[in-house]
Design an enzyme around this catalytic site. Sequence first.
Site, mmCIF file in Angstrom:
data_model
loop_
_atom_site.group_PDB
_atom_site.id
_atom_site.type_symbol
_atom_site.label_atom_id
_atom_site.label_comp_id
_atom_site.label_asym_id
_atom_site.label_seq_id
_atom_site.Cartn_x
_atom_site.Cartn_y
_atom_site.Cartn_z
ATOM 1 C CD GLU A 135 -2.930 1.310 0.421
ATOM 2 O OE1 GLU A 135 -2.635 1.546 -0.774
ATOM 3 O OE2 GLU A 135 -4.099 1.178 0.812
ATOM 4 C CB THR A 188 -4.404 7.758 -2.287
ATOM 5 O OG1 THR A 188 -5.551 6.987 -2.622
ATOM 6 C CG2 THR A 188 -4.379 7.958 -0.788
HETATM 7 N N1 HSE Z 1 -7.417 6.978 4.315
HETATM 8 C C1 HSE Z 1 -6.902 7.116 2.983
HETATM 9 C C2 HSE Z 1 -7.054 8.566 2.567
HETATM 10 C C3 HSE Z 1 -7.694 6.242 2.069
HETATM 11 O O1 HSE Z 1 -8.156 9.079 2.714
HETATM 12 O O2 HSE Z 1 -6.096 9.176 2.116
HETATM 13 C C4 HSE Z 1 -7.284 6.357 0.637
HETATM 14 O O3 HSE Z 1 -8.136 5.589 -0.195
#
Ligand code: HSE
Length: 316
Positions: A135, A188
Amino acid sequence: MNKERSSSVTVWGPASLSNIGPGFDTLGLAIEGFGDRIRAVLRNDDLQEVVVAPVLPVDYPLDPAANTAAVAAKWVLSRSNVRKSLTLEITKGIPLGSGIGGSAASAAAGAVAANVLLGEPFDKNDLVNAALEGERVASGVEHGDNVLPALFGGLCLVSPDNPRSFQRMHVASGLSIAVIIPDLQIMTSSARMILPSSVDHRDAVVNGANLAFLVTAFGSGDWSMVGEKIMTDKLAEPYRARLLHGYDHIKQAALSAGALGAALSGSGPAMFAVSDDNEIASHVLVAMANACKESGMDSIGRVVGVDRDGTRVLDA
Ligand code: HSE
């Protein structure tokens, strides 16, 4: 003791909704209907390398150092005492940059596939490290709110400053989720850069309280409360909403069609709407798809339930 090895295995890694309103980097839910499929093949050489074989359409990195599944598989391979190599054939059912945890699904599937082929030297808890490593390649950080639900299924609460610390939470039955993915890519890593470095104290307190209500409501099956609370985030969603032209329109369309609440999934552009009735969820999905169209975007969508099993072997 290692189990007997077969020479190939096919694994499914489910998609996941993350953040889920006030749970930025903390709360994730595995869902049915979308996922990545990985076939891993064991090769009899002693290179201990992981290769990504192109499967059309090649909508993921072929470079093993940049591929979340390959990085996770390599974590497993290099810590096993098996001197063989792996080839991964990846079928992405989750579009890249869609907001429903595609990088995590591939990372979890890559880790599980490698582990099974190598005779299961690790248990699923160990594989958290492998999947988090994968990830990190995609988002630049080890956030666990997609990886943990993808691996274990269901609803997972994860510590943002130590994603190895997590808790699976109970989800009552009866939840229908309309998931829409507008035809737009939001990475992201870039969506994290637009977040403020500090937030208002009161907003942080309110988010914390609402997250507690939300997790409790998932457990008791209070879907009205879930719907209300997923719309309370003050720390991430208000900033990310502007990345999705049509955000307000899609959300309003979902609510007008009877959804109990709607929110962005992860960093978007995927949005999801909750309801306690499958038929209503189907109407909600159509309304969200129409709103996407009116905002100038095609979309794909589905009504889904909770995936309670997580990453799993389809055949061996
Ligand atoms: N928690 C992460 C973000 C999830 O919001 O950046 C990304 O899919």
